[in-house]
Design a protein around this motif. Structure first.
Motif, PDB file in Angstrom:
ATOM      1  N   LEU A  15       0.837  -1.202   0.000  1.00 43.96           N
ATOM      2  CA  LEU A  15       0.000   0.000   0.000  1.00 43.96           C
ATOM      3  C   LEU A  15       0.874   1.255   0.000  1.00 43.96           C
ATOM      4  CD1 LEU A  15      -2.826  -0.956   2.534  1.00 43.96           C
ATOM      5  CD2 LEU A  15      -3.034  -0.713   0.053  1.00 43.96           C
ATOM      6  N   TYR A  16       1.981   1.213   0.744  1.00 45.97           N
ATOM      7  CA  TYR A  16       2.913   2.343   0.736  1.00 45.97           C
ATOM      8  C   TYR A  16       3.602   2.469  -0.621  1.00 45.97           C
ATOM      9  CZ  TYR A  16       2.355   2.820   5.789  1.00 45.97           C
ATOM     10  OH  TYR A  16       1.841   3.037   7.049  1.00 45.97           O
ATOM     11  N   ALA A  17       3.817   1.321  -1.283  1.00 45.74           N
ATOM     12  CA  ALA A  17       4.444   1.345  -2.606  1.00 45.74           C
ATOM     13  C   ALA A  17       3.597   2.110  -3.617  1.00 45.74           C
ATOM     14  CB  ALA A  17       4.679  -0.084  -3.094  1.00 45.74           C
ATOM     15  N   MET A  18       2.282   2.197  -3.391  1.00 49.05           N
ATOM     16  CA  MET A  18       1.413   2.994  -4.263  1.00 49.05           C
ATOM     17  C   MET A  18       1.872   4.443  -4.306  1.00 49.05           C
ATOM     18  SD  MET A  18      -2.316   1.558  -3.013  1.00 49.05           S
ATOM     19  CE  MET A  18      -3.089   3.058  -3.605  1.00 49.05           C
ATOM     20  N   PHE A  19       2.253   4.979  -3.141  1.00 54.12           N
ATOM     21  CA  PHE A  19       2.682   6.382  -3.077  1.00 54.12           C
ATOM     22  C   PHE A  19       4.087   6.554  -3.655  1.00 54.12           C
ATOM     23  CE2 PHE A  19      -0.515   5.781   0.223  1.00 54.12           C
ATOM     24  CZ  PHE A  19      -1.387   6.819  -0.058  1.00 54.12           C
ATOM     25  N   PHE A  20       4.892   5.486  -3.577  1.00 52.04           N
ATOM     26  CA  PHE A  20       6.187   5.501  -4.265  1.00 52.04           C
ATOM     27  C   PHE A  20       5.977   5.773  -5.743  1.00 52.04           C
ATOM     28  CE2 PHE A  20      10.199   4.071  -2.350  1.00 52.04           C
ATOM     29  CZ  PHE A  20       9.819   3.908  -1.028  1.00 52.04           C
ATOM     30  N   GLN A  21       4.979   5.091  -6.313  1.00 50.53           N
ATOM     31  CA  GLN A  21       4.748   5.169  -7.756  1.00 50.53           C
ATOM     32  C   GLN A  21       4.483   6.598  -8.212  1.00 50.53           C
ATOM     33  OE1 GLN A  21       5.172   2.377  -9.741  1.00 50.53           O
ATOM     34  NE2 GLN A  21       5.875   1.681  -7.737  1.00 50.53           N
ATOM     35  N   LEU A  22       3.650   7.317  -7.460  1.00 51.86           N
ATOM     36  CA  LEU A  22       3.274   8.670  -7.875  1.00 51.86           C
ATOM     37  C   LEU A  22       4.462   9.616  -7.823  1.00 51.86           C
ATOM     38  CD1 LEU A  22       1.052  10.538  -8.817  1.00 51.86           C
ATOM     39  CD2 LEU A  22       0.443  10.961  -6.433  1.00 51.86           C
ATOM     40  N   SER A  23       5.235   9.572  -6.744  1.00 49.60           N
ATOM     41  CA  SER A  23       6.407  10.456  -6.637  1.00 49.60           C
ATOM     42  C   SER A  23       7.447  10.115  -7.692  1.00 49.60           C
ATOM     43  CB  SER A  23       7.013  10.344  -5.230  1.00 49.60           C
ATOM     44  OG  SER A  23       6.105  10.795  -4.252  1.00 49.60           O
ATOM     45  N   ASP A  24       7.688   8.816  -7.900  1.00 47.69           N
ATOM     46  CA  ASP A  24       8.648   8.387  -8.929  1.00 47.69           C
ATOM     47  C   ASP A  24       8.196   8.817 -10.318  1.00 47.69           C
ATOM     48  OD1 ASP A  24      10.844   7.212  -7.695  1.00 47.69           O
ATOM     49  OD2 ASP A  24       9.837   5.291  -7.425  1.00 47.69           O
ATOM     50  N   ALA A  25       6.871   8.837 -10.535  1.00 50.52           N
ATOM     51  CA  ALA A  25       6.325   9.196 -11.836  1.00 50.52           C
ATOM     52  C   ALA A  25       6.618  10.642 -12.206  1.00 50.52           C
ATOM     53  CB  ALA A  25       4.814   8.960 -11.863  1.00 50.52           C
ATOM     54  N   ILE A  26       6.899  11.468 -11.207  1.00 49.42           N
ATOM     55  CA  ILE A  26       7.227  12.872 -11.473  1.00 49.42           C
ATOM     56  C   ILE A  26       8.738  13.078 -11.476  1.00 49.42           C
ATOM     57  CG2 ILE A  26       6.988  15.249 -10.653  1.00 49.42           C
ATOM     58  CD1 ILE A  26       4.296  14.371  -9.398  1.00 49.42           C
ATOM     59  N   GLN A  27       9.402  12.670 -10.381  1.00 44.93           N
ATOM     60  CA  GLN A  27      10.813  13.023 -10.237  1.00 44.93           C
ATOM     61  C   GLN A  27      11.724  12.284 -11.217  1.00 44.93           C
ATOM     62  OE1 GLN A  27      13.702  11.625  -8.349  1.00 44.93           O
ATOM     63  NE2 GLN A  27      12.894   9.563  -8.093  1.00 44.93           N
ATOM     64  N   THR A  28      11.421  11.026 -11.559  1.00 42.29           N
ATOM     65  CA  THR A  28      12.313  10.280 -12.453  1.00 42.29           C
ATOM     66  C   THR A  28      12.260  10.780 -13.897  1.00 42.29           C
ATOM     67  OG1 THR A  28      12.023   8.347 -11.009  1.00 42.29           O
ATOM     68  CG2 THR A  28      13.011   7.964 -13.156  1.00 42.29           C
ATOM     69  N   PRO A  29      11.072  10.953 -14.520  1.00 37.05           N
ATOM     70  CA  PRO A  29      11.041  11.515 -15.872  1.00 37.05           C
ATOM     71  C   PRO A  29      11.591  12.944 -15.945  1.00 37.05           C
ATOM     72  CG  PRO A  29       8.975  10.421 -15.381  1.00 37.05           C
ATOM     73  CD  PRO A  29       9.734  10.504 -14.093  1.00 37.05           C
ATOM     74  N   VAL A  30      11.341  13.737 -14.913  1.00 40.88           N
ATOM     75  CA  VAL A  30      11.870  15.108 -14.909  1.00 40.88           C
ATOM     76  C   VAL A  30      13.400  15.082 -14.927  1.00 40.88           C
ATOM     77  CG1 VAL A  30      12.116  17.202 -13.521  1.00 40.88           C
ATOM     78  CG2 VAL A  30       9.863  16.208 -13.867  1.00 40.88           C
ATOM     79  N   GLN A  31      14.006  14.147 -14.171  1.00 38.56           N
ATOM     80  CA  GLN A  31      15.459  13.994 -14.221  1.00 38.56           C
ATOM     81  C   GLN A  31      15.930  13.691 -15.636  1.00 38.56           C
ATOM     82  OE1 GLN A  31      17.835  11.843 -11.277  1.00 38.56           O
ATOM     83  NE2 GLN A  31      16.009  11.632 -10.013  1.00 38.56           N
ATOM     84  N   GLY A  32      15.208  12.805 -16.321  1.00 37.97           N
ATOM     85  CA  GLY A  32      15.568  12.456 -17.699  1.00 37.97           C
ATOM     86  C   GLY A  32      15.491  13.649 -18.622  1.00 37.97           C
ATOM     87  N   ALA A  33      14.440  14.464 -18.472  1.00 41.09           N
ATOM     88  CA  ALA A  33      14.302  15.664 -19.299  1.00 41.09           C
ATOM     89  C   ALA A  33      15.434  16.649 -19.024  1.00 41.09           C
ATOM     90  CB  ALA A  33      12.945  16.314 -19.034  1.00 41.09           C
ATOM     91  N   LEU A  34      15.766  16.833 -17.756  1.00 45.47           N
ATOM     92  CA  LEU A  34      16.861  17.742 -17.392  1.00 45.47           C
ATOM     93  C   LEU A  34      18.192  17.273 -17.970  1.00 45.47           C
ATOM     94  CD1 LEU A  34      15.859  18.548 -13.696  1.00 45.47           C
ATOM     95  CD2 LEU A  34      15.978  20.191 -15.577  1.00 45.47           C
ATOM     96  N   ARG A  35      18.409  15.952 -18.018  1.00 42.27           N
ATOM     97  CA  ARG A  35      19.641  15.438 -18.636  1.00 42.27           C
ATOM     98  C   ARG A  35      19.664  15.762 -20.121  1.00 42.27           C
ATOM     99  NH1 ARG A  35      18.957   9.744 -15.434  1.00 42.27           N
ATOM    100  NH2 ARG A  35      19.609  10.536 -13.380  1.00 42.27           N
ATOM    101  N   GLY A  36      18.489  15.760 -20.760  1.00 39.46           N
ATOM    102  CA  GLY A  36      18.426  16.148 -22.170  1.00 39.46           C
ATOM    103  C   GLY A  36      18.871  17.579 -22.388  1.00 39.46           C
ATOM    104  N   TYR A  37      18.629  18.432 -21.385  1.00 37.47           N
ATOM    105  CA  TYR A  37      19.092  19.823 -21.426  1.00 37.47           C
ATOM    106  C   TYR A  37      20.543  19.955 -20.947  1.00 37.47           C
ATOM    107  CZ  TYR A  37      14.282  21.594 -22.029  1.00 37.47           C
ATOM    108  OH  TYR A  37      13.027  21.884 -22.514  1.00 37.47           O
ATOM    109  N   LYS A  38      21.161  18.831 -20.526  1.00 33.46           N
ATOM    110  CA  LYS A  38      22.494  18.799 -19.910  1.00 33.46           C
ATOM    111  C   LYS A  38      22.520  19.565 -18.597  1.00 33.46           C
ATOM    112  CE  LYS A  38      25.311  18.303 -24.113  1.00 33.46           C
ATOM    113  NZ  LYS A  38      26.416  18.910 -24.906  1.00 33.46           N
ATOM    114  N   ASP A  39      21.385  19.647 -17.928  1.00 29.43           N
ATOM    115  CA  ASP A  39      21.303  20.311 -16.628  1.00 29.43           C
ATOM    116  C   ASP A  39      21.322  19.224 -15.557  1.00 29.43           C
ATOM    117  OD1 ASP A  39      20.656  22.973 -15.164  1.00 29.43           O
ATOM    118  OD2 ASP A  39      19.218  21.548 -14.332  1.00 29.43           O
ATOM    119  N   VAL A  40      22.503  18.977 -14.977  1.00 30.24           N
ATOM    120  CA  VAL A  40      22.653  17.820 -14.107  1.00 30.24           C
ATOM    121  C   VAL A  40      23.150  18.158 -12.694  1.00 30.24           C
ATOM    122  CG1 VAL A  40      22.987  16.157 -15.974  1.00 30.24           C
ATOM    123  CG2 VAL A  40      24.958  17.420 -15.093  1.00 30.24           C
TER     124      VAL A  40
END
Length: 453
Positions: free
Chosen positions: A362-387
């Motif tokens: 049940l706690y893993a459900m909330f993991f999913q939502l936070s990961d769904a935002i922070q992980t793709p955003v990290q990928g986009a920032l790497r595309g900008y070379k902002d690391v």
């Protein structure tokens, strides 16, 4: 990879790049799974030795290979800018750096491996299996690091199906050599869990040779003439790769090692709690492959558009990826909620462990939502070379907010073991908010959309 003009075209191109990456990540996950389970069928001590060896190797490998992920935004921006000549030079310098990094790991490992293993409370047989497993694995370290560079180059061109096929080819190769070397079949030596290390090393060499062959032989890779010229080592290019790659590597290391730290702190709880925690965390890690794959796809497409100075398209890709990840998180969350007891039964038949695992899920459900935002955003920032800022945010979110808060809740409130999960979820949420703000700032201030005609 092609220029897109509508959101529908962008979504289709993103999905076409994403799905092979997801299959690739799941295949790599399964390779470790096969090593562990096949060693486990040989003997409990071999299972423990391989598990210990893997737990030491995976954070080191993921952190260092994260450095080499810098090749993806570098190449994707060069391709977007139509600078093909610079691509081959960058890839070869990445290969040189990969070999150099592997040699450093060899050297450091030779000095610290035995002291580290001796410092752990292990049976002598388990310690020896872990040591020999890592020694066997080390024979494949150079090709593994080189393959990560070549994979980053192939993926940066949007040809993620190629790396998917190579990785899928690696799965049966690894399984066959595991069978031959762990159990000593068809005249091969019976090495137990250590055989899994040699099997992985052989697999790494084979997939690297396959990747080199594809890059030399087939378009569009052959058009870049990557291996047709032997360049001198360029410390300035290494500096560029490291400047982008080191923050990426540290970010990945901090994210992967935090769960090992939590598991270590949870050793004070009873066996049922630890087993339930590990089972729920294992399944959550499997679901994490979805936002991680979206993140890697976003690095490719955003880097391509930024290189072409189509900043409006880069922005649209970024938020389209986040929206897709959030949508998938809700789907995964619904699956976790409705089938948490069925999922728990995959790992155990013990009624107490089953019930507690379902509660952790049940706690893993909330993991999913936070990961769904922070992980793709990290990928986009790497595309900008902002690391660099991403690295700092990750460090603060996990190690300054998540772990201390989790430790406090677990040890000084009635939350118990769930306190660690609450702490990590809080850290993830804080990281997601900060990273989202950073992406918005980058797009607003540094990469303003211009008239793209």
């Amino acid at each position: 990879m092609n220029q897109t003009f509508t959101k529908k075209q962008k979504l289709m191109q993103l999905i076409n790049i994403l799905i092979p990456i997801l299959i690739t990540q799941l295949s790599m996950y399964l390779m470790t799974f096969f090593d562990t389970t096949m060693a486990g069928h040989y003997s409990p001590k071999d299972l423990a030795g391989v598990a210990i060896g893997s737990s030491l190797w995976v954070p080191v490998f993921t952190g260092l290979s994260g450095i080499l992920l810098a090749i993806t935004p570098i190449v994707s921006q060069l391709v977007g800018a139509n600078n093909k000549k610079e691509v081959s030079f960058s890839v070869i310098q990445g290969v040189y750096l990969a070999v150099f990094m592997a040699l450093i790991v060899y050297t450091v490992g030779a000095f610290i491996l035995n002291p580290v293993l001796k410092g752990m409370n292990l049976e002598n047989d388990v310690r020896e299996i872990a040591r020999e497993f890592l020694f066997a694995l080390s024979f494949g370290m150079v090709p593994l690091f080189v393959y990560n560079v070549l994979r980053s180059f192939i993926d940066a061109l949007g040809k993620t199906r190629v790396t998917m096929i190579v990785t899928l080819t690696a799965l049966p190769i690894n399984a066959v050599f595991n069978y031959l070397l762990i159990y000593g079949k068809f005249g091969f030596p019976e090495l137990g869990g250590v055989g899994a290390g040699y099997a992985s090393a052989i697999t790494y060499w084979l997939i690297t040779f396959i990747a080199v062959f594809i890059i030399i032989k087939y378009e569009p890779f052959s058009g870049f003439a990557v291996f047709r010229r032997l360049y001198n080592i360029s410390l300035s290019k290494w500096k560029e790769i490291l400047k982008i790659g080191v923050p990426i590597g540290f970010s990945i290391f901090f994210e992967t090692s935090i769960f090992a730290a939590v598991t270590l702190f949870m050793s004070k709880f009873d066996t049922t709690t630890i087993a339930s925690h590990q089972s729920a965390l294992n399944f959550a890690s499997l679901l994490y492959m979805v936002p991680l794959s979206i993140s890697m796809a976003l690095t490719i497409v955003v880097g391509f558009e930024v290189g072409a100075e189509r900043y409006k398209d880069a922005k649209e890709y970024s938020w389209l990826g986040v929206f897709l990840a959030v949508l998938m998180a809700f789907v995964c969350g619904l699956v976790l909620f409705l089938f948490r007891y069925d999922i728990a039964e995959i790992y155990t038949n013990d009624p107490n462990v089953l019930k507690l695992t379902a509660h952790f899920l049940l706690y893993a459900m909330f993991f999913q939502l936070s990961d769904a935002i922070q992980t793709p955003v990290q990928g986009a920032l790497r595309g900008y070379k902002d690391v660099n800022i991403t690295f700092i945010i990750t460090l603060v979110a996990f190690w300054i907010i998540g772990l201390p808060l989790g430790y406090y809740l677990a040890n000084h409130t009635d939350s118990g073991a769930f306190g660690y999960w609450i702490g990590l979820i809080s850290g993830l949420a804080a990281g997601a908010a900060c990273l989202g703000s950073r992406l918005y700032y980058i797009q607003l201030k540094k990469f303003k959309p211009i008239n793209q005609g």
